[in-house]
Design an enzyme around this catalytic site. Structure first.
Site, PDB file in Angstrom:
ATOM      1  N   ARG A  85       0.389  -1.238   0.040  1.00 27.97           N
ATOM      2  CA  ARG A  85      -0.185  -0.204  -0.023  1.00 27.97           C
ATOM      3  C   ARG A  85       0.661   1.775  -0.273  1.00 27.97           C
ATOM      4  NH1 ARG A  85      -4.056  -2.899   3.331  1.00 27.97           N
ATOM      5  NH2 ARG A  85      -2.348  -2.999   4.988  1.00 27.97           N
ATOM      6  N   LYS A 192       1.358 -18.245   6.004  1.00 26.19           N
ATOM      7  CA  LYS A 192       0.019 -18.471   7.001  1.00 26.19           C
ATOM      8  C   LYS A 192       0.418 -17.129   8.037  1.00 26.19           C
ATOM      9  CE  LYS A 192       1.818 -19.605  10.921  1.00 26.19           C
ATOM     10  NZ  LYS A 192       2.675 -19.047  11.715  1.00 26.19           N
ATOM     11  N   ASP A 221       4.405 -23.714   4.401  1.00 26.45           N
ATOM     12  CA  ASP A 221       4.179 -23.824   5.891  1.00 26.45           C
ATOM     13  C   ASP A 221       6.696 -23.429   6.164  1.00 26.45           C
ATOM     14  OD1 ASP A 221       4.923 -25.375   8.448  1.00 26.45           O
ATOM     15  OD2 ASP A 221       3.663 -26.060   8.215  1.00 26.45           O
ATOM     16  N   HIS A 222       7.016 -23.135   6.331  1.00 26.50           N
ATOM     17  CA  HIS A 222       8.472 -22.732   6.444  1.00 26.50           C
ATOM     18  C   HIS A 222       8.796 -23.453   7.076  1.00 26.50           C
ATOM     19  CE1 HIS A 222       8.326 -20.886  10.166  1.00 26.50           C
ATOM     20  NE2 HIS A 222      10.162 -20.733   9.996  1.00 26.50           N
ATOM     21  N   GLU A 260      10.974 -21.531  21.893  1.00 30.79           N
ATOM     22  CA  GLU A 260      11.339 -20.196  21.665  1.00 30.79           C
ATOM     23  C   GLU A 260      11.585 -19.158  22.779  1.00 30.79           C
ATOM     24  OE1 GLU A 260       9.292 -18.873  17.407  1.00 30.79           O
ATOM     25  OE2 GLU A 260       7.830 -19.057  19.074  1.00 30.79           O
ATOM     26  N   ASP A 279      -0.662 -20.244  16.154  1.00 33.21           N
ATOM     27  CA  ASP A 279       0.237 -19.608  15.142  1.00 33.21           C
ATOM     28  C   ASP A 279       1.217 -20.578  14.898  1.00 33.21           C
ATOM     29  OD1 ASP A 279       1.882 -17.756  14.528  1.00 33.21           O
ATOM     30  OD2 ASP A 279       3.095 -18.006  16.415  1.00 33.21           O
ATOM     31  N   HIS A 284       3.586 -25.927  12.145  1.00 29.77           N
ATOM     32  CA  HIS A 284       4.440 -26.686  12.044  1.00 29.77           C
ATOM     33  C   HIS A 284       4.474 -28.000  12.770  1.00 29.77           C
ATOM     34  CE1 HIS A 284       5.016 -22.613  10.526  1.00 29.77           C
ATOM     35  NE2 HIS A 284       5.339 -21.719  11.176  1.00 29.77           N
ATOM     36  N   LYS A 384       6.025 -19.284  24.042  1.00 30.40           N
ATOM     37  CA  LYS A 384       7.691 -18.143  23.231  1.00 30.40           C
ATOM     38  C   LYS A 384       7.994 -17.957  25.035  1.00 30.40           C
ATOM     39  CE  LYS A 384       5.367 -16.922  19.224  1.00 30.40           C
ATOM     40  NZ  LYS A 384       6.667 -16.501  18.541  1.00 30.40           N
TER      41      LYS A 384
END
Ligand code: BG6
Length: 534
Positions: A85, A192, A221-222, A260, A279, A284, A384
Site C-alpha cells: 500500500r 500462514k 509452511d516454512h 522459543e 500460530d 508447523h 514463547k
C-alpha cells in the site's frame, strides 16, 4: 521455426524483445502421449510479493531469492516486484532492500546483488483495488518486454490474512482461467495463517479453487523447508534398523517441543488474534508430527507423500471440547528473566493486549487412533519466552524388564530415547544405558550416541525459504500443504478452540525464561511420564 530432435523432442526458436533488445532462445517441448510438457520455460519469470514492504520480505524472502540468484538458480531476466500500500519509487524500494540484505544475510556478493537489484521493482496500491492490479499487470509486461500472459508469474501472498481474498479475486479478474496457456505458469504461494478456524480455511480454499488449479496453489509452511524436518523421512525410511521398532509395541511416548526464547515483540497485534495453537500447532507442529508418525509412502512424489500425511492426520483422535480441556494446558508468560535479561510479561508488550486472554504456551496430549500408534500418547508443546530456543522431537522407548539391572530400589534405568534436534545444534542422538566403568556393583548411566550436522557435513544448510521458493518456481508441491491436509489439521485443533472459548477455561501463567506452567508438568506426571532433556 521448428525442428525435430528424435521423436521425443521438438525445438522451436523463439524471439522476445526486451528493452529494445531481441532475445532469441530455443524452447524444447517434450512430446509424450500426444500431450506437450515443456522442459525449459521461456526466460521470463516474475515473482510478485504482496506485502512487499513487510518484515518477511526483508528478513526471509529477499535473502532467499538473493541466495538462489547467487547459486545461479535463476535466469538473468528473472524479476521481483514488490506490491504494497505504501507509495514508494523503485529506487526507494531498492534502497530499503539493500539495507535489509546486509542486515539479514552474511557475505553478500555485491556483483550478484547489484545485478538482482536492477530487476527489482515496486508497485503501490490497495490489495483489492482493480486499477492497482492493472498497473501491476502492465508493470509485469513492461519489465519483461512481452505480454504479461507470457510471463511465468509466482504470486507470494505475505500480507495480513484479511487481504488474501481481495488479492485472489483481483488476480482472478485479470486472468481468465479458461484462456490459460499451458506453457506459462501462474502460481500462488500463501503464507500462514491459512484460515482462522476450519470454516474460514474451507472458505479460503474455495476462493482459491475458483481461480487457481490445486497444482498451482502452494500453501507454505516454512518448517517443511527445514533440512532437519526433511531428514525425518530419510532417518525413518532409509535406515532399516528403526522402522521395525517405530510402533506401539516398542515406543512408549512421543514428545515434540518447539520452544522459543523470544517474546511477541512488535507482532502483538497479529499474535493476539492468533495465539500459540493457531500460530504453531495447527501448522508447523502437526506437519512435523505427520512426518514422525505416518506410514511409508509408496513413492517420493508430492501426492504419495501427502496422501500418507493426510491419512495420519485423519487418524488423530478428534476430542470433544471436554476431552480437549482435559488433554491440554494453555498459558501466558509473565515478566521474568531470559538469558540474564529482565523481560516484560505478554500483557505489557503492547497497550492493546493488556487484558489479553491469548495463550503464548500450549501443551496438547494427542492420540493417534490407528494400528501402529494405538495407546502411544503424543505430547506437543510450544511457547514463547521459554528458557531457550529449541525444537526437538523425542521418541521414548518402553522400559526393559526389571529383572536384571533395575531390580533393586537403588537403580532406575533411563528409557532409551531418540532425540531429533530440529534446531539449534541440529542433529540426532540416541540415549542408551551403559555400564559405568570400574567398581564392583554394576552402576548404569545413560549416555548419548550422536550425529551432528556440523561435524558430518561442513557446509551451510540453505534457509527454508530458499528451498521452498525454488520448489514453487519449479512447480514441485511436495513440501507444501495440500487442501485436504490444511482442512484436516484445522479439524484436529477445533475442539481446543471451542473448549478455550468457554469463560471457565483456565489460562495459566508462567514466568518468562522457564519451561512453561507447572500445570503442564502435572499433566505429564499424571501419566507417570516426564519431559525428556531438550
Ligand atoms: C512462525 C510463527 O510461523 O514461526 C512465529 O508465526 C514463530 O511466531 C516462527 O516465531 C518460528 O519459526 P522458526 O523457524 O524460528 O522456528
Amino acid at each position: 521455426m521448428e525442428g525435430a530432435r528424435g521423436s521425443l523432442f521438438r525445438t522451436r526458436l523463439k524471439c522476445d524483445v526486451r528493452n529494445g533488445v531481441a532475445l532469441f532462445y530455443f524452447e524444447a517441448i517434450l512430446i509424450q502421449n500426444h500431450s506437450h510438457t515443456k522442459l525449459f520455460m521461456p526466460n521470463h519469470t516474475s515473482v510478485v510479493i504482496f506485502g512487499g514492504s513487510g518484515d518477511l520480505t526483508k528478513r526471509k524472502l529477499i535473502p532467499a531469492l538473493y541466495s538462489l540468484a547467487a547459486r545461479g538458480m535463476t535466469d538473468k531476466t528473472f524479476s521481483i516486484i514488490g506490491f504494497a500500500r505504501t507509495k514508494k519509487s523503485d529506487d526507494a524500494f531498492r534502497n530499503d532492500l539493500t539495507k535489509a540484505i546486509h542486515e539479514f544475510k552474511k557475505d553478500v556478493n555485491d556483483a550478484v546483488w547489484q545485478s538482482l537489484l536492477k530487476n527489482i521493482h515496486y508497485v503501490s496500491g490497495g490489495y483489492g483495488d482493480a486499477a492497482a492490479h492493472q498497473a501491476l499487470h502492465q508493470k509485469i509486461a513492461e519489465i519483461n518486454g512481452v505480454a504479461a500472459e507470457e510471463v511465468n508469474t509466482l504470486y507470494y501472498l505475505s500480507t495480513p490474512p484479511e487481504e488474501f481474498q481481495n488479492i485472489i479475486e483481483q488476480l482472478g479478474a485479470i486472468y481468465n482461467r479458461a484462456n490459460r496457456r499451458e506453457d506459462v505458469y501462474r502460481r500462488i504461494i500463501i503464507e500462514k495463517p491459512f484460515g482462522y478456524d476450519l470454516a474460514s480455511a474451507v472458505h479460503l480454499n474455495d476462493i482459491l479453487a475458483t481461480y487457481f488449479r490445486e497444482r498451482d496453489i502452494f500453501r507454505i509452511d516454512h518448517y517443511l523447508g527445514k533440512e532437519t524436518v526433511q531428514n525425518v523421512l530419510v532417518f525413518r525410511f532409509a535406515n532399516a534398523i528403526f522402522e521395525p521398532l517405530w510402533n506401539s509395541r516398542f515406543i512408549d511416548n512421543i514428545q515434540i517441543t518447539v520452544a522459543e526464547d523470544i517474546g511477541v515483540g512488535s507482532r502483538a497485534a497479529y499474535y493476539d488474534k492468533s495465539g500459540a495453537l493457531r500460530d504453531m500447532i495447527e501448522n508447523h507442529i502437526l506437519q512435523v508430527l505427520s512426518y514422525v508418525t505416518m506410514e511409508a509412502p509408496i513413492a517420493l512424489t508430492a501426492d504419495a507423500v501427502r496422501d500418507e500425511k493426510v491419512k495420519l492426520l485423519r487418524s488423530v483422535k478428534i476430542y470433544t471440547p471436554e476431552q480437549a480441556n482435559g488433554n491440554s494446558v494453555r498459558a501466558q508468560y509473565s515478566g521474568g528473566v531470559v538469558d540474564g535479561e529482565n523481560v516484560k510479561g505478554y500483557r505489557e508488550e503492547d497497550e492493546s493486549v493488556k487484558d489479553s486472554q491469548t495463550e503464548t504456551y500450549v501443551l496438547l496430549k494427542l492420540e493417534i487412533d490407528n494400528w501402529r500408534w494405538f495407546g502411544v500418547p503424543v505430547y506437543v508443546r510450544t511457547g514463547k519466552r521459554m528458557t531457550k530456543r529449541a525444537t526437538e522431537i523425542s521418541v521414548a522407548f518402553k522400559a526393559s524388564p526389571s529383572v536384571l539391572f533395575n531390580a533393586g530400589a537403588d537403580q532406575t534405568l533411563e528409557e532409551n530415547v531418540i532425540a531429533i534436534r530440529v534446531q539449534p545444534n541440529e542433529g540426532i542422538s540416541l540415549l542408551i544405558d551403559a555400564k559405568v566403568p570400574g567398581g564392583t556393583a554394576t552402576e548404569i548411566k545413560s549416555v548419548q550416541m550422536d550425529y551432528r550436522y556440523k561435524e558430518n557435513f561442513q557446509r551451510d544448510t540453505p534457509e527454508a525459504y530458499e528451498r521452498l521458493l525454488h520448489d514453487a518456481m519449479t512447480g514441485d508441491p511436495a513440501l507444501f500443504i495440500r487442501r485436504d491436509e490444511s482442512e484436516t489439521a484445522w479439524h484436529i485443533v477445533e475442539p481446543f478452540l471451542t473448549a478455550w472459548q468457554q469463560p471457565e477455561a483456565p489460562l495459566y501463567t508462567y514466568p518468562a525464561g522457564t519451561w512453561g506452567p507447572n500445570e503442564a508438568d502435572e499433566l505429564i506426571h499424571r501419566d507417570n511420564r516426564h519431559w525428556h532433556r531438550v
